[in-house]
Design a protein around this motif. Sequence first.
Motif, PDB file in Angstrom:
ATOM      1  N   VAL A 287      18.755-106.005 -84.148  1.00  0.00           N
ATOM      2  CA  VAL A 287      17.964-105.172 -83.740  1.00  0.00           C
ATOM      3  C   VAL A 287      16.673-105.681 -83.195  1.00  0.00           C
ATOM      4  O   VAL A 287      16.229-105.335 -82.091  1.00  0.00           O
ATOM      5  CB  VAL A 287      17.652-104.132 -84.863  1.00  0.00           C
ATOM      6  CG1 VAL A 287      16.393-103.209 -84.376  1.00  0.00           C
ATOM      7  CG2 VAL A 287      18.853-103.413 -85.293  1.00  0.00           C
ATOM      8  N   GLU A 288      16.048-106.753 -83.962  1.00  0.00           N
ATOM      9  CA  GLU A 288      14.837-107.233 -83.404  1.00  0.00           C
ATOM     10  C   GLU A 288      14.955-108.126 -82.346  1.00  0.00           C
ATOM     11  O   GLU A 288      14.116-108.207 -81.448  1.00  0.00           O
ATOM     12  CB  GLU A 288      14.225-108.252 -84.601  1.00  0.00           C
ATOM     13  CG  GLU A 288      13.202-108.889 -84.183  1.00  0.00           C
ATOM     14  CD  GLU A 288      12.305-109.588 -85.343  1.00  0.00           C
ATOM     15  OE1 GLU A 288      11.232-110.096 -85.113  1.00  0.00           O
ATOM     16  OE2 GLU A 288      12.940-109.842 -86.446  1.00  0.00           O
ATOM     17  N   ALA A 289      16.208-108.721 -82.068  1.00  0.00           N
ATOM     18  CA  ALA A 289      16.512-109.389 -80.773  1.00  0.00           C
ATOM     19  C   ALA A 289      16.887-108.461 -79.656  1.00  0.00           C
ATOM     20  O   ALA A 289      17.118-108.894 -78.436  1.00  0.00           O
ATOM     21  CB  ALA A 289      17.708-110.374 -81.007  1.00  0.00           C
TER      22      ALA A 289
ATOM     23  N   ILE B  99       8.436-103.889 -76.730  1.00  0.00           N
ATOM     24  CA  ILE B  99       7.725-104.471 -75.637  1.00  0.00           C
ATOM     25  C   ILE B  99       8.923-105.137 -74.924  1.00  0.00           C
ATOM     26  O   ILE B  99       9.075-105.008 -73.764  1.00  0.00           O
ATOM     27  CB  ILE B  99       6.565-105.509 -75.891  1.00  0.00           C
ATOM     28  CG1 ILE B  99       5.339-104.448 -76.359  1.00  0.00           C
ATOM     29  CG2 ILE B  99       6.080-105.985 -74.610  1.00  0.00           C
ATOM     30  CD1 ILE B  99       4.163-105.134 -76.806  1.00  0.00           C
ATOM     31  N   ARG B 100       9.551-106.067 -75.847  1.00  0.00           N
ATOM     32  CA  ARG B 100      10.620-106.886 -75.040  1.00  0.00           C
ATOM     33  C   ARG B 100      11.673-106.009 -74.380  1.00  0.00           C
ATOM     34  O   ARG B 100      12.216-106.208 -73.259  1.00  0.00           O
ATOM     35  CB  ARG B 100      11.124-107.724 -76.085  1.00  0.00           C
ATOM     36  CG  ARG B 100      10.246-108.887 -76.564  1.00  0.00           C
ATOM     37  CD  ARG B 100      11.193-110.076 -77.280  1.00  0.00           C
ATOM     38  NE  ARG B 100      11.751-109.318 -78.676  1.00  0.00           N
ATOM     39  CZ  ARG B 100      11.066-109.342 -79.639  1.00  0.00           C
ATOM     40  NH1 ARG B 100       9.807-109.897 -79.707  1.00  0.00           N
ATOM     41  NH2 ARG B 100      11.714-108.948 -80.492  1.00  0.00           N
ATOM     42  N   LEU B 101      12.025-104.889 -75.159  1.00  0.00           N
ATOM     43  CA  LEU B 101      13.033-104.017 -74.449  1.00  0.00           C
ATOM     44  C   LEU B 101      12.464-103.115 -73.239  1.00  0.00           C
ATOM     45  O   LEU B 101      13.393-102.962 -72.154  1.00  0.00           O
ATOM     46  CB  LEU B 101      13.426-103.097 -75.687  1.00  0.00           C
ATOM     47  CG  LEU B 101      14.236-103.597 -76.686  1.00  0.00           C
ATOM     48  CD1 LEU B 101      14.520-102.483 -77.790  1.00  0.00           C
ATOM     49  CD2 LEU B 101      15.672-104.040 -76.079  1.00  0.00           C
ATOM     50  N   THR B 102      11.369-103.109 -73.166  1.00  0.00           N
ATOM     51  CA  THR B 102      10.791-102.223 -72.141  1.00  0.00           C
ATOM     52  C   THR B 102      10.601-103.347 -70.678  1.00  0.00           C
ATOM     53  O   THR B 102      11.193-102.928 -69.819  1.00  0.00           O
ATOM     54  CB  THR B 102       9.238-101.705 -72.380  1.00  0.00           C
ATOM     55  OG1 THR B 102       9.228-101.170 -73.532  1.00  0.00           O
ATOM     56  CG2 THR B 102       8.450-101.484 -71.116  1.00  0.00           C
ATOM     57  N   ARG B 103      10.374-104.603 -71.071  1.00  0.00           N
ATOM     58  CA  ARG B 103      10.341-105.671 -69.947  1.00  0.00           C
ATOM     59  C   ARG B 103      11.957-105.942 -69.624  1.00  0.00           C
ATOM     60  O   ARG B 103      11.958-105.911 -68.482  1.00  0.00           O
ATOM     61  CB  ARG B 103      10.057-106.921 -70.547  1.00  0.00           C
ATOM     62  CG  ARG B 103       8.392-107.185 -70.545  1.00  0.00           C
ATOM     63  CD  ARG B 103       7.835-108.214 -71.455  1.00  0.00           C
ATOM     64  NE  ARG B 103       6.423-108.232 -71.706  1.00  0.00           N
ATOM     65  CZ  ARG B 103       5.827-109.109 -72.475  1.00  0.00           C
ATOM     66  NH1 ARG B 103       6.680-109.764 -73.351  1.00  0.00           N
ATOM     67  NH2 ARG B 103       4.637-109.138 -72.764  1.00  0.00           N
ATOM     68  N   ARG B 104      12.836-105.653 -70.354  1.00  0.00           N
ATOM     69  CA  ARG B 104      14.202-105.960 -70.094  1.00  0.00           C
ATOM     70  C   ARG B 104      14.811-104.638 -69.364  1.00  0.00           C
ATOM     71  O   ARG B 104      15.632-104.854 -68.337  1.00  0.00           O
ATOM     72  CB  ARG B 104      15.136-106.256 -71.203  1.00  0.00           C
ATOM     73  CG  ARG B 104      16.518-106.324 -71.070  1.00  0.00           C
ATOM     74  CD  ARG B 104      17.194-106.662 -72.294  1.00  0.00           C
ATOM     75  NE  ARG B 104      16.613-107.317 -73.339  1.00  0.00           N
ATOM     76  CZ  ARG B 104      17.158-107.575 -74.735  1.00  0.00           C
ATOM     77  NH1 ARG B 104      17.923-106.794 -74.933  1.00  0.00           N
ATOM     78  NH2 ARG B 104      16.655-108.349 -75.396  1.00  0.00           N
TER      79      ARG B 104
END
Length: 239
Positions: free
Chosen positions: A58-60, A91-96
Amino acid sequence: MNTQTRLLAAVLLAGAAGAALAKPYCGELNNAYGPFDYRVADQNTKDLVEHAHFTEEVEAGQAGHTSYIGADIDYTLRVFPNHPRALATMIRLTRRGGANSYTLTGAHYPTECYFERAVRWQADDAAAWSLYAQYLYTIGKDGQAMPMLQKAVELDPDNPTYNYNLGLVYAKKKQYDLALPLGQKAYAQGFPLPGLKQMLVKAGKWVEPPPAAAPAAVEEQAAPASQPAAATAEASSKP
């Protein structure tokens, strides 16, 4: 329906709409389990939630554990609204995912709400303000992000990452007089990224900070041999 009745109905509808808008758009913080301040929560409480919902996958951002990724992060952030790693995953999921991740499948709220909830839950959590700023920069809301970074530095003025990030923002806006002391402070604490310094050097604004003053040496003086031991102990106890 006569004019007076219609007017009364309109007033009642307006009052109901006002009451609805008075509620937080991003939801109440009360939760069936929690909420807890992640900074001070005991490890058993953290493990109970993280082992079930905030796993490595999940974190990844690779896969959900109990359902969709959004559902597992949502659960984690409803129990721990200021969970820093879960917010960073957002934040990472938003960038992706771009605009497609502004509301994650399985989540109760739009993505930005989780950052709003974090700072509403613990307004003294500098990390939550910093992460909110990162999210806002990610979605292009630069004007709203700067106050968040300023708040993070205000709450934790000795954090090199917060000083660097705010200094970088000032440098990009050519506010070099504000960027320089923040950069000097961050680099004095060993911050590794050279970007801010390079920007200031290129603009002809970088100044090496003065070396820290060495602490004054304190010479220990032996008590006179003729001084009784009891007197020596008494003298050493005086301010």
